[in-house]
Write a protein that holds these residues in place. Sequence first.
Motif, PDB file in Angstrom:
ATOM      1  N   VAL A 146       3.142   8.588  -6.527  1.00 48.31           N
ATOM      2  CA  VAL A 146       4.762   9.727  -5.095  1.00 48.31           C
ATOM      3  C   VAL A 146       4.478  10.872  -5.658  1.00 48.31           C
ATOM      4  O   VAL A 146       3.813  11.268  -5.130  1.00 48.31           O
ATOM      5  N   VAL A 147       4.016  10.645  -7.588  1.00 49.82           N
ATOM      6  CA  VAL A 147       3.310  12.511  -8.141  1.00 49.82           C
ATOM      7  C   VAL A 147       3.045  12.819  -7.514  1.00 49.82           C
ATOM      8  O   VAL A 147       2.530  13.835  -6.830  1.00 49.82           O
ATOM      9  N   ARG A 148       1.553  11.784  -6.600  1.00 41.63           N
ATOM     10  CA  ARG A 148       0.552  12.638  -6.890  1.00 41.63           C
ATOM     11  C   ARG A 148      -0.461  12.511  -5.376  1.00 41.63           C
ATOM     12  O   ARG A 148      -1.060  13.151  -5.116  1.00 41.63           O
ATOM     13  N   GLY A 149       0.421  11.461  -4.294  1.00 40.98           N
ATOM     14  CA  GLY A 149       0.769  11.053  -3.054  1.00 40.98           C
ATOM     15  C   GLY A 149      -0.254  10.715  -3.015  1.00 40.98           C
ATOM     16  O   GLY A 149      -0.815  10.701  -1.298  1.00 40.98           O
ATOM     17  N   ASN A 150      -0.800   9.433  -3.378  1.00 42.37           N
ATOM     18  CA  ASN A 150      -1.536   8.837  -3.204  1.00 42.37           C
ATOM     19  C   ASN A 150      -0.780   7.331  -2.554  1.00 42.37           C
ATOM     20  O   ASN A 150      -1.679   6.328  -2.286  1.00 42.37           O
ATOM     21  N   ILE A 151       0.417   7.373  -2.177  1.00 46.54           N
ATOM     22  CA  ILE A 151       1.086   6.398  -1.626  1.00 46.54           C
ATOM     23  C   ILE A 151       2.573   6.479  -0.982  1.00 46.54           C
ATOM     24  O   ILE A 151       3.323   7.562  -1.236  1.00 46.54           O
ATOM     25  N   ASP A 152       2.161   5.933   0.360  1.00 51.72           N
ATOM     26  CA  ASP A 152       3.511   6.035   0.962  1.00 51.72           C
ATOM     27  C   ASP A 152       4.502   5.009   1.051  1.00 51.72           C
ATOM     28  O   ASP A 152       4.328   4.339   0.232  1.00 51.72           O
ATOM     29  N   LEU A 153       5.480   4.909   2.148  1.00 51.24           N
ATOM     30  CA  LEU A 153       6.735   4.448   2.393  1.00 51.24           C
ATOM     31  C   LEU A 153       5.907   2.720   2.433  1.00 51.24           C
ATOM     32  O   LEU A 153       6.190   1.493   1.636  1.00 51.24           O
ATOM     33  N   GLY A 154       5.009   2.561   3.382  1.00 52.11           N
ATOM     34  CA  GLY A 154       4.282   1.411   3.244  1.00 52.11           C
ATOM     35  C   GLY A 154       4.035   0.670   2.109  1.00 52.11           C
ATOM     36  O   GLY A 154       3.805  -0.408   2.046  1.00 52.11           O
ATOM     37  N   GLN A 155       3.134   1.380   2.159  1.00 52.46           N
ATOM     38  CA  GLN A 155       2.153   0.892   0.334  1.00 52.46           C
ATOM     39  C   GLN A 155       3.081   0.005  -0.893  1.00 52.46           C
ATOM     40  O   GLN A 155       3.008  -0.320  -1.715  1.00 52.46           O
ATOM     41  N   PHE A 156       4.297   1.285  -1.029  1.00 54.73           N
ATOM     42  CA  PHE A 156       5.718   1.129  -2.020  1.00 54.73           C
ATOM     43  C   PHE A 156       5.869  -0.406  -1.890  1.00 54.73           C
ATOM     44  O   PHE A 156       6.161  -0.660  -2.760  1.00 54.73           O
ATOM     45  N   PHE A 157       6.406  -0.613  -0.280  1.00 56.53           N
ATOM     46  CA  PHE A 157       7.115  -2.337  -0.208  1.00 56.53           C
ATOM     47  C   PHE A 157       6.045  -3.062  -0.673  1.00 56.53           C
ATOM     48  O   PHE A 157       6.245  -4.378  -0.783  1.00 56.53           O
ATOM     49  N   THR A 158       4.667  -3.128  -0.212  1.00 54.83           N
ATOM     50  CA  THR A 158       3.892  -3.814   0.179  1.00 54.83           C
ATOM     51  C   THR A 158       3.346  -4.169  -1.278  1.00 54.83           C
ATOM     52  O   THR A 158       2.995  -5.082  -1.885  1.00 54.83           O
ATOM     53  N   THR A 159       2.933  -3.146  -2.084  1.00 57.57           N
ATOM     54  CA  THR A 159       2.347  -3.652  -3.277  1.00 57.57           C
ATOM     55  C   THR A 159       3.854  -3.892  -4.490  1.00 57.57           C
ATOM     56  O   THR A 159       4.066  -4.951  -5.210  1.00 57.57           O
ATOM     57  N   LEU A 160       5.350  -3.488  -4.312  1.00 59.60           N
ATOM     58  CA  LEU A 160       6.533  -4.054  -5.041  1.00 59.60           C
ATOM     59  C   LEU A 160       6.637  -5.935  -4.398  1.00 59.60           C
ATOM     60  O   LEU A 160       6.742  -6.169  -4.865  1.00 59.60           O
ATOM     61  N   GLY A 161       6.374  -5.850  -3.395  1.00 57.51           N
ATOM     62  CA  GLY A 161       6.769  -6.859  -2.536  1.00 57.51           C
ATOM     63  C   GLY A 161       5.519  -8.033  -3.635  1.00 57.51           C
ATOM     64  O   GLY A 161       5.622  -9.541  -3.725  1.00 57.51           O
ATOM     65  N   ILE A 162       3.761  -7.580  -3.488  1.00 60.37           N
ATOM     66  CA  ILE A 162       3.163  -8.605  -3.979  1.00 60.37           C
ATOM     67  C   ILE A 162       3.597  -8.885  -4.768  1.00 60.37           C
ATOM     68  O   ILE A 162       2.927  -9.720  -6.226  1.00 60.37           O
ATOM     69  N   GLY A 163       4.560  -7.784  -5.594  1.00 62.97           N
ATOM     70  CA  GLY A 163       4.114  -7.900  -7.277  1.00 62.97           C
ATOM     71  C   GLY A 163       5.323  -8.816  -7.695  1.00 62.97           C
ATOM     72  O   GLY A 163       5.337  -9.535  -8.581  1.00 62.97           O
ATOM     73  N   LEU A 164       6.136  -9.585  -6.671  1.00 59.72           N
ATOM     74  CA  LEU A 164       7.145  -9.814  -7.014  1.00 59.72           C
ATOM     75  C   LEU A 164       6.455 -11.341  -6.351  1.00 59.72           C
ATOM     76  O   LEU A 164       7.119 -12.406  -7.306  1.00 59.72           O
ATOM     77  N   ILE A 165       5.862 -11.792  -5.672  1.00 59.88           N
ATOM     78  CA  ILE A 165       4.913 -13.199  -5.738  1.00 59.88           C
ATOM     79  C   ILE A 165       4.531 -13.381  -6.167  1.00 59.88           C
ATOM     80  O   ILE A 165       3.933 -14.207  -6.827  1.00 59.88           O
ATOM     81  N   ILE A 166       3.683 -12.588  -7.136  1.00 57.72           N
ATOM     82  CA  ILE A 166       2.822 -13.104  -8.292  1.00 57.72           C
ATOM     83  C   ILE A 166       2.929 -13.250  -9.522  1.00 57.72           C
ATOM     84  O   ILE A 166       2.668 -13.710 -10.040  1.00 57.72           O
ATOM     85  N   GLY A 167       4.539 -11.872  -9.735  1.00 55.46           N
ATOM     86  CA  GLY A 167       5.429 -12.344 -10.050  1.00 55.46           C
ATOM     87  C   GLY A 167       5.767 -14.452 -10.724  1.00 55.46           C
ATOM     88  O   GLY A 167       5.419 -14.982 -11.944  1.00 55.46           O
ATOM     89  N   VAL A 168       6.093 -15.210 -10.040  1.00 49.58           N
ATOM     90  CA  VAL A 168       6.665 -15.692  -9.306  1.00 49.58           C
ATOM     91  C   VAL A 168       5.453 -16.690  -9.519  1.00 49.58           C
ATOM     92  O   VAL A 168       5.988 -17.651  -9.958  1.00 49.58           O
TER      93      VAL A 168
END
Length: 245
Positions: free
Chosen positions: A121-143
């Motif tokens: 976010v600080v470097r401007g390399n991620i948008d809102l869609g990437q944020f939710f996608t990354t978090l969602g994939i992280g949760l799924i992989i965590g399970v």
Amino acid sequence: MSSLLVCEFKKLKRNSILKYTVLAAFLFPIPLSLLALHANMSFDKLKMFVFVFGFYLLMPIFLGLILATLVFEERDNNTLKNILTIPISKRSLLLAKIIATLIIGVIFAVVSLILPIILGVVRGNIDLGQFFTTLGIGLIIGVMVTVADLPLLIVVLKMKKNYLMSFVVSLSYTILSFVTSLQYNRFPLPLSVVFKWSLPHISSGTMSASITRLFFSTPSCIGILCIVGFLSYYVAVKLFESEEE
């Protein structure tokens, strides 16, 4: 079940293993993030490194230790008899331990991604869609990783208070799975299956057909994990119920 879960987390709080797990999840992305800054690495590459080394190396080891702690605490303190004076089955008690471990797996996943996401976010390399996608994939992989780690519960129940051997087995299982994941094969070790399912979701680059043919489809991955989870729980329940109180 909620009261059982509270009890399981209280055990972990007394043992400090939960704090160390969360701390490890937060700290391990720091050197990767510093490397990303120094090398001007993109968010996608940093994210992939965090997933590969954090989710498939660190997380399984710590989850194995969590499972061992939840089982051995009752044996060490000889509290199982007291717990079972309440009308609670060993089956429910074991299920509470598994659910607690699943929750910790999700916590590990979220905490591991905090720093990379902030950096993106600080470097401007991620948008809102990437944020939710990354978090969602992280949760799924965590399970998924937690379920793939459940065979260790069987080992833990057979170890009879042996923390060291539980750690060695957890470490060996993780390393074997990680090495298998990097090989050109479709050997269905649970962690390797999750890795080869997740690779197209955590990588932004194009891959050759020789690599993509090694991936597991979503139905295959879920099917294998369901079988692993069910068999692990079934065998663990049988072992747990056969133990002398």
